[in-house]
Design a protein around this motif. Structure first.
Motif, PDB file in Angstrom:
ATOM      1  N   PRO A  51       0.832  -1.212   0.000  1.00 45.84           N
ATOM      2  CA  PRO A  51       0.000   0.000   0.000  1.00 45.84           C
ATOM      3  C   PRO A  51       0.864   1.258   0.000  1.00 45.84           C
ATOM      4  O   PRO A  51       1.869   1.327   0.717  1.00 45.84           O
ATOM      5  N   GLY A  52       0.460   2.225  -0.835  1.00 42.64           N
ATOM      6  CA  GLY A  52       1.244   3.450  -0.975  1.00 42.64           C
ATOM      7  C   GLY A  52       2.289   3.382  -2.070  1.00 42.64           C
ATOM      8  O   GLY A  52       2.884   4.412  -2.422  1.00 42.64           O
ATOM      9  N   GLY A  53       2.516   2.196  -2.601  1.00 43.80           N
ATOM     10  CA  GLY A  53       3.522   2.023  -3.635  1.00 43.80           C
ATOM     11  C   GLY A  53       3.010   2.352  -5.020  1.00 43.80           C
ATOM     12  O   GLY A  53       1.881   2.830  -5.197  1.00 43.80           O
ATOM     13  N   SER A  54       3.868   2.100  -6.010  1.00 37.47           N
ATOM     14  CA  SER A  54       3.555   2.429  -7.400  1.00 37.47           C
ATOM     15  C   SER A  54       3.816   1.238  -8.310  1.00 37.47           C
ATOM     16  O   SER A  54       4.678   0.399  -8.018  1.00 37.47           O
ATOM     17  N   LEU A  55       3.073   1.202  -9.405  1.00 35.13           N
ATOM     18  CA  LEU A  55       3.290   0.245 -10.480  1.00 35.13           C
ATOM     19  C   LEU A  55       2.993   0.941 -11.793  1.00 35.13           C
ATOM     20  O   LEU A  55       2.178   1.876 -11.836  1.00 35.13           O
ATOM     21  N   ARG A  56       3.616   0.443 -12.847  1.00 37.37           N
ATOM     22  CA  ARG A  56       3.351   0.967 -14.182  1.00 37.37           C
ATOM     23  C   ARG A  56       2.953  -0.185 -15.082  1.00 37.37           C
ATOM     24  O   ARG A  56       3.716  -1.144 -15.237  1.00 37.37           O
ATOM     25  N   LEU A  57       1.775  -0.097 -15.657  1.00 36.78           N
ATOM     26  CA  LEU A  57       1.292  -1.083 -16.610  1.00 36.78           C
ATOM     27  C   LEU A  57       1.502  -0.561 -18.023  1.00 36.78           C
ATOM     28  O   LEU A  57       1.360   0.640 -18.266  1.00 36.78           O
ATOM     29  N   SER A  58       1.813  -1.453 -18.930  1.00 34.94           N
ATOM     30  CA  SER A  58       1.964  -1.080 -20.335  1.00 34.94           C
ATOM     31  C   SER A  58       1.155  -2.010 -21.205  1.00 34.94           C
ATOM     32  O   SER A  58       0.885  -3.160 -20.842  1.00 34.94           O
ATOM     33  N   CYS A  59       0.786  -1.503 -22.370  1.00 30.24           N
ATOM     34  CA  CYS A  59      -0.002  -2.298 -23.314  1.00 30.24           C
ATOM     35  C   CYS A  59       0.459  -1.958 -24.726  1.00 30.24           C
ATOM     36  O   CYS A  59       0.518  -0.778 -25.096  1.00 30.24           O
TER      37      CYS A  59
END
Length: 125
Positions: A14-22
């Motif tokens: 919680p509080g973290g980040s992620l980056r999704l790509s498509c």
């Protein structure tokens, strides 16, 4: 036909980040916009964010505004979703979607004719 492949899911605190790509392939120039939906276990698939290649306009669900950001490369028909300040309730399978021009509201699932297989995002300590 258009094929969509997502990447970037995973486990984050919680509080973290992620980056999704498509990335889109196939008849990519038939695509007028792309977006992200998510589906939690036992829930309906819901809109998260979208971008119009024609106008450059972006659209967000209320509960992700200010935390998530959608961007992309219109020439390559690639889209990313930067997710910050993640919460446990963001846990879901995230699906990339693509749509042809003139398909109505960006917020509705039925405007999108192409879908990826999904990538799992888990927000947990």
């Amino acid at each position: 036909q258009v094929q969509l492949v997502e990447s970037g899911g995973g486990l984050v605190q919680p509080g973290g980040s992620l980056r999704l790509s498509c990335a889109a392939s196939g008849s990519i120039f038939s695509i007028g916009g792309m977006g992200w939906f998510r589906q939690a276990p036992g829930e309906e698939r819901e809109f998260v964010a979208a971008i119009s290649w024609g106008s450059g306009s972006t659209y967000y669900a209320d509960d992700v505004k200010g935390r998530f950001s959608i961007s992309g490369d219109s020439a390559k028909r690639m889209v990313s979703l930067q997710m910050n300040s993640l919460k446990p309730e963001d846990t879901a399978d995230y699906y990339c979607a693509a749509r042809e021009p003139g398909r109505g509201s960006y917020y509705r699932r039925n405007g999108y004719g192409y879908w990826g297989q999904g990538t799992q995002v888990t927000v947990s300590s």
